[in-house]
Every structure is written in C-alpha cells, then in structure tokens.
Motif scaffolding. Structure first.
Motif, PDB file in Angstrom:
ATOM      1  N   MET A 329       0.832  -1.206   0.000  1.00  0.00           N
ATOM      2  CA  MET A 329       0.000   0.000   0.000  1.00  0.00           C
ATOM      3  C   MET A 329       0.865   1.254   0.000  1.00  0.00           C
ATOM      4  O   MET A 329       0.574   2.230  -0.711  1.00  0.00           O
ATOM      5  N   ASN A 330       1.930   1.252   0.774  1.00  0.00           N
ATOM      6  CA  ASN A 330       2.840   2.404   0.786  1.00  0.00           C
ATOM      7  C   ASN A 330       3.458   2.642  -0.591  1.00  0.00           C
ATOM      8  O   ASN A 330       3.641   3.781  -1.013  1.00  0.00           O
ATOM      9  N   GLN A 331       3.794   1.538  -1.274  1.00  0.00           N
ATOM     10  CA  GLN A 331       4.370   1.677  -2.608  1.00  0.00           C
ATOM     11  C   GLN A 331       3.347   2.227  -3.592  1.00  0.00           C
ATOM     12  O   GLN A 331       3.671   3.031  -4.470  1.00  0.00           O
ATOM     13  N   ILE A 332       2.093   1.819  -3.452  1.00  0.00           N
ATOM     14  CA  ILE A 332       1.039   2.333  -4.319  1.00  0.00           C
ATOM     15  C   ILE A 332       0.936   3.852  -4.188  1.00  0.00           C
ATOM     16  O   ILE A 332       0.711   4.569  -5.169  1.00  0.00           O
ATOM     17  N   ASN A 333       1.127   4.344  -2.959  1.00  0.00           N
ATOM     18  CA  ASN A 333       1.125   5.799  -2.753  1.00  0.00           C
ATOM     19  C   ASN A 333       2.202   6.474  -3.591  1.00  0.00           C
ATOM     20  O   ASN A 333       1.991   7.567  -4.128  1.00  0.00           O
ATOM     21  N   SER A 334       3.353   5.834  -3.731  1.00  0.00           N
ATOM     22  CA  SER A 334       4.450   6.403  -4.522  1.00  0.00           C
ATOM     23  C   SER A 334       4.175   6.327  -6.018  1.00  0.00           C
ATOM     24  O   SER A 334       4.839   7.012  -6.803  1.00  0.00           O
ATOM     25  N   ASN A 335       3.216   5.485  -6.420  1.00  0.00           N
ATOM     26  CA  ASN A 335       2.954   5.277  -7.848  1.00  0.00           C
ATOM     27  C   ASN A 335       1.861   6.174  -8.409  1.00  0.00           C
ATOM     28  O   ASN A 335       1.687   6.237  -9.622  1.00  0.00           O
ATOM     29  N   THR A 336       1.105   6.834  -7.538  1.00  0.00           N
ATOM     30  CA  THR A 336      -0.098   7.535  -8.005  1.00  0.00           C
ATOM     31  C   THR A 336       0.156   8.964  -8.470  1.00  0.00           C
ATOM     32  O   THR A 336      -0.707   9.553  -9.124  1.00  0.00           O
TER      33      THR A 336
END
Length: 368
Positions: A329-336
């Motif tokens: 989930m933290n990585q998804i934040n970096s992808n958006t």
C-alpha cells in the motif's frame, strides 16, 4: 579477507520492530510458535499470501520507478516558475528513491524465498541497504506531502500574503531540511552493522553478509532509529496531513462559493479556478497518502492493544502478512503521483504528451 566459521542466516540479525517485515524469521520460528500456541492462519495460506505480496510489491516498485522518473522529467520541462512545481518535483525524487530501495529489498527477499545461491546473504544485506534507506525516503515523502498540504492551507487562509510567506527560497530550504532530517539518520545503521565476508556452509564458500557489532551502541542506535522512523516521523506526518486535509476540504468549499458569488470578470474567475485546481490536486495527494499510510500505522498500533499480534503468538502469521500488504500500500502511494498530475494538470499533461510526440486530446484547462 576476514572470514567467520559459519553463517546462520536469519538468526544472527534481528530487528525488534513492529514495522520490520519478519516473514522469513517467522518461518524459522515455526516450531516455537507451534509449541506456544497454534497460529490462526495456516502455513499454506500464509506462504501463498507472502508470495503474492512479495511479487505484487516487486512489480509495484518497477512501476513506481518509471512513473516518478516521468514526473521529474515532465516538471523539468514545465519549469519551476511556481513554487508548487518545485515541491511536486521533490516529491517525485523522493518517491523514485523510495521505489528504487524497495525494489532492491524485494529482490533480496525473493532471493531468500527462492533459495537462490548468490555471493551475498540477501536477508542481512537487504535489511541494511534497503529497509533503513527505504524508510528514510518513505518518511521524506510523508513530510513532503505534509509540507505541500500545509503550503496550500496557507494559500487558502492567507491568499493575499502567501507569495510573501512561501517564496522559492523558503520552499527549496524547507525541502532540503526535510531530506536531511528524514533520510540522513538512516545511514547511522552502517556504524553498527558493518559488512564482512563470512563462510556459508549451505553454499560451501565465502559470501558477503552484514554482521552486527556486539556492543551496547548497536542496540541504542537500532532502537533509536526504529523509534524515530516507526513512531515519531510516521505519526507526526500522518497527523499533519490529516489536519491539513480537513482544512483543504473546507478551502475547496470556500473557493467554490467565492467563484460563484463574487467574481464576475473572466480574469478573476480564471485565477480562482486555477487555485481551486491546485487545491484539488494537493487534496488528492493528501487523501491518497492517508489511504495508503494509515494501514501501516494500524499494524504498528495493534500489538499494543492485541498482544496476540506479536510475532511469536497466535496471530504471528497474520501480523507478518499485514506488514507485507501494508508495504505494498505504501508503494502504491508512490505510484499515483503521475496519474494525479495527468488528471488534474493541463500543462503537465500537455508537456507529458509532447515527450512522446503527441498532443493532448483534452482541451487545455486553466491549471498550470
């Protein structure tokens, strides 16, 4: 070359932290867990979830590296006439760095899961070269998000004075301070966890590994870093972003009312609409950060209220999987970021499409 008599992967290194992903250690503790109390999650389901989370996280980091590289290049083309563009670019640099370290750490963990023979110990090397630097840049992203949200809150509260309050010099200085105080301390771990060449019985050769110093300083630095990154920085940024998000939501309503009731000329309407779009962009960044960062905060708080969530009790496997999923989930934040900027910013969108020799199919808006 310095060697040791043997290498016992997974036992000579241990980080006492709720935020440390101990799924490999959980496998080695299987007998201890079984003897204490029967885990709720079966071993088969646990292993499947671990594999799914690991590979999902790996592909997410690859996407994060490419998307944030595009954000940085695009804003370099757009220019930095507006201070918010400087902040967006810094956010892209931080998220790119986070993705790189997470990708390396996930690759090391995959090497452990697949029992791949490499000339280094993936678990110990990955922890010091990925986990702690990754935590540093992860918190840099958190505080940059908080800074951007706070900057927009000032724009809402003091629209006539914000250009004197938030100048380019202040923006750049603030960004540098954030990077120094969030990333730099993570490098202290190398003082007490040096790399050495050790003998591995499993591979029957000498490999590179991280061997912790057996000194009190090691425990002091280790626990201080885990508390600093896992509690102080994490919850401070989370609280600031929560507060600023509420103010931004109120600001969106206020600007909508002002645009509707007061402004009649085109120039004033355009300025108000542009400011509203910027607030919307920052609001989306803040909400995405909160949605992706709150789960990891929950996993750190739960053990204080549910002791069974500890890594040696009945919920040990659920705890391990939850940490992995929270990391995804933290990585998804970096992808958006890229997709938010493309959706909200016409100038960013046009510049981005020109990089690939295309024109924007959407009519240019007022936001730059």
């Amino acid at each position: 070359m310095e060697t040791e008599s043997s290498l016992n992967t997974g036992t000579y290194i241990h980080f006492e932290s709720a935020i440390t992903v101990n799924t490999t250690v959980a496998t080695e503790r299987e007998m201890r867990i079984t003897n204490m109390v029967k885990p709720i999650l079966s071993a088969e389901v646990h292993d499947a979830l671990v594999m799914f989370s690991t590979w999902t996280g790996f592909f997410a980091t690859v996407v994060g590296m490419f998307s944030n590289a595009l954000v940085i290049v695009t804003y370099a083309k757009v220019g930095f006439s507006d201070t918010i563009n400087i902040s967006y670019s810094a956010l892209g640099i931080s998220d790119l760095s986070t993705s790189v370290f997470r990708c390396w750490g996930t690759m090391c963990y995959i090497l452990v899961l697949t029992n791949t023979k490499v000339p280094f110990d993936p678990l110990s090397v990955g922890i010091t070269t990925s986990f702690f630097p990754g935590q540093g840049f992860e918190k840099t992203t958190a505080f940059l998000t908080a800074f951007i949200a706070l900057e927009r809150c000032l724009c809402v509260q003091f629209p006539l004075h914000v250009k004197r309050i938030v100048t380019k010099k202040i923006t750049v200085t603030s960004i540098v301070i954030i990077f120094v105080f969030t990333f730099a301390p993570s490098n202290l771990i190398h003082m007490v966890y040096p790399f050495k060449f050790v003998y591995s019985p499993a591979q029957n050769r000498t490999i590179l590994a991280m061997i912790p110093l057996q000194t009190p300083l090691r425990y002091i630095i280790q626990r201080a870093l885990l508390a600093y990154y896992g509690t102080v920085l994490h919850f401070t940024a989370l609280i600031v972003v929560w507060i600023c998000t509420v103010f931004l939501a109120v600001g969106l309503k206020r600007t909508a009312k002002i645009r509707k009731d007061k402004f009649k000329n085109t120039s004033a309407q355009q300025d108000t609409q542009r400011g509203r779009r910027v607030i919307k962009t920052v609001f989306l960044l803040a909400v995405t950060y909160l949605a992706c960062s709150t789960p990891i905060a929950a996993t750190m708080l739960v053990p204080h209220f549910v002791p069974e969530f500890d890594s040696t009790r009945s919920l040990a496997r659920i705890s391990a999987v939850s940490h992995l999923l929270s990391g995804v989930m933290n990585q998804i934040n970096s992808n958006t970021n890229l997709f938010i900027f493309l959706y909200m910013g016409s100038k960013f969108r046009e510049t981005f499409l020109r990089l690939f020799g295309k024109k924007s199919p959407i009519k240019p808006g007022l936001y730059s």
